[in-house]
Design a protein around this motif. Sequence first.
Motif: not given
Lengths: 283, 254
Positions: A20-33, A54-57
């Motif tokens: 996993v390389r420098d992953v960014h991920y947001a749900v509804n504009a709320r950043p998870i990663f 924290t976003g483990k799942s």
Amino acid sequence: MQRPAAAGSLGPDNDIIVDVRDVHYAVNARPIFNGISLTVRRGRITAIMGPSGTGKSTLLRLITAQIQPDRGSIVVWGNDLSTLKPGEIYGMRKRMGMLFQQGALLTDLNVFENVAFPLREHTKLPEPVIRALVLTKLHAVGLRGAAELMPAELSGGMARRVALARAIVMDPDVLIYDEPFVGLDPISMGVILRLIRSMNEGLGITSIVVSHDVQELSTIAHDSYLLSGGRVVAAGTPQELAASTSGEVRQFMTGSDDGPVPFHYPAPDYAQQLFGDSRGGRR
Amino acid sequence: MSAATDTNLIVRFVRTVGQSALFFLSLLRHVIPALARPRLVVHQIYNAGARSLIVIMLSGFFVGAVLGLQGFDLLQRFGSEEALGVAAALGLLKELSPVVTALLFAGRAGTSLTSEIGLMRATEQLQAMEVMAVDPMRYVAAPRFIGGIVAMPLLAAVFSIVGLYGAQLVGVQLMGVDPGSFWSQMQSAVELNDVTEGVIKSLVFGVACSLIAVFEGYHATPTAEGVGLATTRTVVASSVLTLLLDLMMTATFL
Ligand SMILES: Nc1ncnc2c1ncn2[C@@H]1O[C@H](COP(=O)(O)OP(=O)(O)OP(=O)(O)O)[C@@H](O)[C@H]1O
Ligand SMILES: [Mg+2]
């Protein structure tokens, strides 16, 4: 016992199964990663720990390509997931087994058929072979006698053990466990722990275990990552994490709500919300 | 404020229509692979059909009986009660059977399809299938879609048959229409075209109602509340669309 590697998996980093390389991920504009990076190595048990929410799942959904990252890349067996076609993603998933947090058994099939499901969908094995395979796996989780029950007749812990039998029935190369220990009695917990370890040692299965159970994990994990605030805050062997002097790590390992890791979901000021005007109370 | 909500509504409506069109295309792509495992499809035909059979038969009887009463009253004024058989047959075959069957199907089979699929999403069953490399569009959605399309004309046929006997019971046994002319006039006046019209209508309704039911379930918000809302939307959307399509098709056929 290793199967032939998939095309593209040969290379200097052959030992890295998931990258996993420098992953960014947001749900509804709320950043998870915000830029999470970690690696899972062949034949090892990798623990992923972190506070609830924290976003483990979510991380597991990214690794199994159920969702795509906003930025960054995820490489599994040497293939960047964003470049794979749907058929190739299915091919990759056939080599993985996943235990869902809630079991996710198919409610219209009984326990036996749930475990047999991947075999019936992906193989043309004769019925006696399927029967033998399914009963073996059910026996391993102690539920051979429950083969005829429907999922609705199982307790939460039993459902999770059936789901585990289903996850291993195809003899996957990688096993992913989302919270395998929650709600298990000490005996089942010991069984599952031994099962995870024996599949790793005996069959060389690479395992990713998501859990809060620091104590249990430290007895089986080779590598561990602690997630918080959308990134990896600590990595190393469980012993290294336990000996860490970092405030965030110590707080998680000792289970205190007071420290750098926020226990609370982002919220307006407590006193102001309780005693001030009603704004922020409902959204 | 109301202008903003109006545009919002329109945007949402257009988006939903677009989404369901794409979903429809994707379903069609999965029809052939789903038919490769006929067991699942047959099971769903049975589910959709058997679940609605009792209510269809009951309603068919009542509607037929009412048709007998009203038809008799109307025809009597023109002194042509023997035409009751024709009137009942045409009313049922071309109009009432397909439409009422579709409305009942939406309420009975459609809602259970939506809530079943919605709950499968809420309990992560669809996600689990995907991770097990089984496409839920092929395994869950397509067989239910096909099942609904096949079941609908069969149910409409049952509705027609029971309805005719209902009309016969009222017209012949109660009102004293001559049984010979009731059946023979029906035989000579009803043409194949009339039957075809009814069958085409119920096939179209079958596609529409099954599509809506499966779509709503598949896209339901994965919570108890979300599944409940999706189920309601299935009934409302299926009923309105059925009546709209009926108007359009009737205008085309005449
Ligand atoms: N579909 C969704 N819609 C909105 N928010 C979501 C969705 N899925 C996850 N989230 C948010 O993403 C965050 C991470 O969720 P996730 O389930 O990955 O947490 P987790 O680390 O697995 O927690 P737990 O240990 O409680 O299982 C949560 O704060 C949740 O609010
Ligand atoms: Mg979780």
